[in-house]
Design an enzyme around this catalytic site. Structure first.
Site, PDB file in Angstrom:
ATOM      1  N   TYR A  55      -6.986  -1.310 -10.993  1.00  0.00           N
ATOM      2  CA  TYR A  55      -7.715  -2.577 -10.925  1.00  0.00           C
ATOM      3  C   TYR A  55      -8.386  -2.898 -12.259  1.00  0.00           C
ATOM      4  CZ  TYR A  55      -7.252  -1.634  -5.900  1.00  0.00           C
ATOM      5  OH  TYR A  55      -6.785  -1.350  -4.652  1.00  0.00           O
ATOM      6  N   PRO A 206      -7.828  -7.184   5.810  1.00  0.00           N
ATOM      7  CA  PRO A 206      -7.916  -7.459   7.251  1.00  0.00           C
ATOM      8  C   PRO A 206      -8.105  -8.936   7.578  1.00  0.00           C
ATOM      9  CG  PRO A 206      -9.987  -6.547   6.468  1.00  0.00           C
ATOM     10  CD  PRO A 206      -9.015  -6.441   5.324  1.00  0.00           C
ATOM     11  N   GLY A 208      -6.317 -11.175   5.913  1.00  0.00           N
ATOM     12  CA  GLY A 208      -5.081 -11.797   5.444  1.00  0.00           C
ATOM     13  C   GLY A 208      -5.179 -12.484   4.103  1.00  0.00           C
ATOM     14  N   PHE A 211      -6.282 -16.027   4.370  1.00  0.00           N
ATOM     15  CA  PHE A 211      -5.619 -16.901   5.331  1.00  0.00           C
ATOM     16  C   PHE A 211      -6.356 -16.934   6.666  1.00  0.00           C
ATOM     17  CE2 PHE A 211      -2.622 -16.859   8.995  1.00  0.00           C
ATOM     18  CZ  PHE A 211      -2.344 -18.220   9.014  1.00  0.00           C
ATOM     19  N   LEU A 212      -6.751 -15.777   7.172  1.00  0.00           N
ATOM     20  CA  LEU A 212      -7.354 -15.695   8.505  1.00  0.00           C
ATOM     21  C   LEU A 212      -8.804 -16.184   8.537  1.00  0.00           C
ATOM     22  CD1 LEU A 212      -5.845 -12.254   9.559  1.00  0.00           C
ATOM     23  CD2 LEU A 212      -5.205 -14.505  10.460  1.00  0.00           C
TER      24      LEU A 212
END
Length: 340
Positions: A55, A206, A208, A211-212
Site C-alpha cells: 500500500y 464488506p 462492496g 457500492f453497498l
C-alpha cells in the site's frame, strides 16, 4: 465494541483497513485526515488495524506506524508480505508478486522498520506466488515467527485447497479475502474450511468498495488511479444493472432500522462467528457508520431476503479483470455473471 477471536488475539468484530489512506482509490487524503480516522477508530474501540507493504509502496506503513505505536499493547497490528513495490531500471515503482523466502524476509524487515515496531502481530502472505510452493513461503514465515518478528500467520486470497496446504505447514490464524453481499465466493469452500480449521475469516471490502453504501451512483466520474475503474462489475453497463439491487436492499435496511452500509456490515458478521469485517474509509463519519453495523441484529427472515436479492447469479460482472483474477486463487462460480 463486540469482539471475536483471531488466532491468539481477541479483536473487535469490525476492524479498520488502512489501504484507503495511500493506495488504490486515486488521490490520497491528507496525513491529518488519515490520522483523524485512525484516532477515531482507536477511541471507538477498534483493535485490529490492517496494512501491507504494497500500500503506497510502503508509505501506508510509515503513515500509520507513529499513530499506532503508543497503543501497541492494546491493538492487533496486521501487515502483509509477498506483494510489494520494486523499482525498475527506469526508476518506476511497480507491483511485484514474489513469494520466495528471501524476499518475504526482506519484506518483513522493511515493514518492521516502517511501522516502528519490533514485532508484527499478524503477518499475511498477500498473494500466493504460483512459482513458489505455498509451503515454502509459509515455512519462511514460520521461521520469522520463531525469531520473534511476527506473532501469527495469515494468508490472503487463496482457495480452500491452498489454505489447507498452508495450514498443514504451519497453523494459519486468519484468511483474508473479499466477502460481501455481492462477492459470495467465500461460500464455495473457504468459509467452511475456516470454520472447520479454527481460522478467522477476515472479510475485506464488506461494503462492496462503496457500492453497498448506496453513495456511489455514478462510476463514470471515478478519478484516475481508482482501481474500481478496471473492475468488470464497475463498468458502466454492469454497474447500472447492479444498482437495481439497492432498492430492495433499502427496503430491508428500513425493516432493520439501519443504513445500507450498516446492513452490509451486519450481514457479513452474521455469516459465522469466525468472520471479522474489514472495511476501509477515509471519513470519520463513515468509520462510525461501519462500526455501528457491528451491533445490528438481523432476523433469519431478513437474512433470507438479502440472500435472495443478492443471489450470485444476479450480479453483473466479475470482481476482477483477467489479470487480477489470475493473481488470486479463490474459487469462482461456474456461470457467467448476469443481471437479475
Amino acid at each position: 465494541m463486540q469482539t471475536r477471536q483471531l488466532g491468539p488475539f481477541t479483536v473487535s468484530n469490525v476492524a479498520l483497513g488502512c489501504m484507503n489512506f495511500s493506495h488504490a482509490y486515486g488521490a490520497s487524503p491528507s496525513v491529518e485526515q488519515s490520522h483523524a480516522v485512525l484516532h477515531a477508530a482507536l477511541d471507538a474501540g477498534v483493535t485490529l488495524f490492517d496494512t501491507a507493504a504494497l500500500y503506497g509502496f510502503g508509505a501506508n506503513e510509515s503513515l500509520i506506524g507513529p499513530v499506532l505505536k503508543p497503543h501497541r499493547n492494546h491493538i492487533t497490528l496486521a501487515s502483509k508480505c509477498g506483494m510489494a513495490g520494486v523499482r525498475g531500471d527506469d526508476g518506476v515503482m511497480r507491483r511485484v508478486i514474489d513469494g520466495r523466502p528471501k524476499t518475504l524476509r526482506q519484506n518483513c524487515e522493511d515493514s518492521l522498520q516502517r511501522l516502528g515496531t519490533d514485532v508484527i502481530d499478524l503477518y499475511y502472505l498477500h498473494r500466493w506466488d504460483k512459482n513458489v510452493p505455498i509451503e515454502e513461503s509459509v515455512g519462511e514465515m514460520a521461521r520469522l515467527k520463531e525469531e520473534g518478528k511476527i506473532r501469527a500467520l495469515g494468508v490472503s486470497e487463496v482457495g480452500a485447497d491452498a489454505l489447507r496446504r498452508a495450514h498443514k505447514e504451519h497453523p494459519i490464524a486468519a484468511l483474508q479475502s473479499e466477502y460481501s453481499l455481492w462477492s459470495r465466493n467465500a461460500e464455495l469452500g473457504t468459509l467452511a474450511a475456516c470454520k472447520e480449521l479454527g481460522i478467522a475469516y477476515v472479510a475485506f471490502s464488506p461494503v462492496g468498495r462503496a457500492f453497498l453504501t448506496g453513495k456511489l451512483q455514478e462510476v463514470g466520474a471515478l478519478v484516475k488511479g481508482d482501481i474500481r475503474a478496471t473492475m468488470p462489475r464497475f463498468a458502466p453497463d454492469s454497474y447500472a444493472r447492479n444498482l437495481r439491487l439497492l432498492a430492495p436492499m433499502q427496503a430491508v435496511a428500513e425493516k432493520a432500522d439501519c443504513t445500507l452500509a450498516e446492513l452490509a456490515i451486519a450481514w457479513v458478521l452474521h455469516q459465522g462467528e469466525q468472520v471479522i469485517a474489514l472495511p476501509g474509509t477515509t471519513s470519520v463519519e463513515h468509520l462510525h457508520e461501519d462500526i455501528r453495523g457491528g451491533s445490528v441484529k438481523l432476523s433469519p427472515e431478513l437474512l433470507a431476503e438479502l440472500d435472495d436479492i443478492f443471489r450470485p447469479e444476479a450480479i453483473a460482472g466479475d470482481r476482477y479483470a483477467l489479470q487480477g483474477q489470475g493473481e488470486v486463487d479463490t474459487e469462482k462460480f461456474g456461470f457467467e455473471k448476469r443481471p437479475a
